[in-house]
Design an enzyme around this catalytic site. Structure first.
Site, short mmCIF file in Angstrom:
data_model
loop_
_atom_site.label_atom_id
_atom_site.label_comp_id
_atom_site.label_asym_id
_atom_site.label_seq_id
_atom_site.Cartn_x
_atom_site.Cartn_y
_atom_site.Cartn_z
N TYR A 82 2.21 62.58 18.02
CA TYR A 82 1.08 61.72 17.59
C TYR A 82 1.35 61.16 16.19
O TYR A 82 1.25 59.95 15.98
CB TYR A 82 -0.19 62.56 17.60
CG TYR A 82 -1.47 61.79 17.36
CD1 TYR A 82 -2.01 60.97 18.35
CD2 TYR A 82 -2.15 61.90 16.16
CE1 TYR A 82 -3.19 60.27 18.14
CE2 TYR A 82 -3.34 61.21 15.95
CZ TYR A 82 -3.85 60.40 16.93
OH TYR A 82 -5.03 59.71 16.72
N ASN A 112 -11.08 61.60 10.68
CA ASN A 112 -11.92 62.39 11.61
C ASN A 112 -13.30 61.77 11.88
O ASN A 112 -14.20 61.86 11.05
CB ASN A 112 -12.09 63.80 11.07
CG ASN A 112 -10.78 64.55 11.03
OD1 ASN A 112 -9.92 64.24 10.20
ND2 ASN A 112 -10.60 65.52 11.90
N VAL A 126 -15.82 68.96 15.96
CA VAL A 126 -17.26 68.68 15.92
C VAL A 126 -17.90 68.97 17.28
O VAL A 126 -18.87 69.74 17.37
CB VAL A 126 -17.53 67.22 15.49
CG1 VAL A 126 -19.03 66.93 15.51
CG2 VAL A 126 -16.97 66.96 14.10
#
Ligand SMILES: O=C(O)[C@H]1O[C@H](OP(=O)(O)OP(=O)(O)OC[C@H]2O[C@@H](n3ccc(=O)[nH]c3=O)[C@H](O)[C@@H]2O)[C@H](O)[C@@H](O)[C@@H]1O
Length: 252
Positions: A82, A112, A126
């Site tokens: 990634y 994020n 989250v």
């Protein structure tokens, strides 16, 4: 397809557990996916906004991270498919810009981001914490809880992307919320918030840290303020409240 003015390239698995499942596919998505979009943009004379990531900074040795920082990335680690994929995608965008004079490139480095519609099974912190706390399950911190992240609510991110696409700025721009929390602080906020709506107070447990998990992350958004007149407006607790409400509706 006839006329295309603008293309947003948002395609790529983004959760570490998913992008690591098939690293070759993740690398191909970053390279060939971006290449396909760039070819289309060149053919149609369209402007392209490529969504890059804070992960191009790797495990940053500079804090907070300005766009001028080149990053500290393990090129063959678990996250490299990634991190390096997103880095090569940026390089490809600028290589096309150099080849096709006048090609309009916009690069957003997103930090994020969270909000409603991010599924419980996504794997990122989250939705995992909220989903577990609502289900009465223990919250699982991977690591010792001292790692930091800076959480951006989705509507702020979308506004930042929209402004960048419609700007005349061609270098990378950080799109993130500088509010930085340790993962332990974040877990406590979620546990408190779920307890406040009358659900049981869940325990927090610690599991091994994933390899190459960055220690810190916080965007320097000076550039976004200057060139886009943009900065986030949604505080963490407000964004979390909306996100919790969405998760609650899913379980009805
Ligand atoms: O948003 C970003 O800028 C990038 O970073 C994310 O990666 P990461 O920050 O590791 O995202 P999470 O998986 O949500 O992890 C955040 C932190 O929480 C921890 N964590 C995660 C999940 C969990 O259940 N428990 C937990 O403690 C992780 O170890 C890490 O320290 C993702 O790779 C991408 O969504 C994105 O490109």
């Amino acid at each position: 397809m006839k006329n295309i003015d603008q293309i947003f390239n948002l395609a790529c698995p983004a959760s570490p557990i998913y992008y690591q499942k098939d690293p070759i596919s993740t690398l191909k998505t970053c390279f060939h996916g971006t290449e396909n979009i760039l070819d289309l943009a060149a053919e149609k004379n369209a402007r392209i906004l490529h969504t890059s990531t804070s992960e191009v900074y790797g495990d940053p040795q500079v804090h907070p991270q300005p766009e001028s920082y080149w990053g500290y990335v393990n090129p063959f680690g678990a996250r490299s498919c990634y991190d390096e994929g997103k880095r090569v995608a940026e390089a490809l965008c600028y290589a096309y810009q150099a080849k096709y004079q006048g090609m309009e490139i916009r690069i957003a480095r997103i930090f994020n981001t969270y909000g409603p519609r991010m599924s419980y099974s996504d794997g990122r912190v989250v939705s995992s914490f909220i989903g577990d706390a609502l289900a009465g399950k223990e919250i699982k911190i991977t690591g010792d809880g001292t790692a930091t992240r800076s959480f951006q609510y989705i509507t702020d991110c979308v506004e930042g992307l929209y402004r960048l696409m419609n700007s005349d700025y061609a270098l990378p721009v950080n799109i993130g919320n500088p509010g930085e929390f340790t993962i332990r602080e974040f877990a406590d906020i979620v546990v408190d918030m779920i307890a406040e709506i009358g659900k049981p107070r869940v325990p927090i447990i610690y599991l091994p840290r994933p390899s190459d998990d960055p220690n810190t992350r916080q965007p320097d958004i000076t550039r976004a303020k200057e060139v886009l007149d943009w900065e986030p407006t949604v505080a963490l607790k407000e964004g979390l409240k909306n996100t919790v409400e969405w998760h609650l509706k899913q379980s009805i």
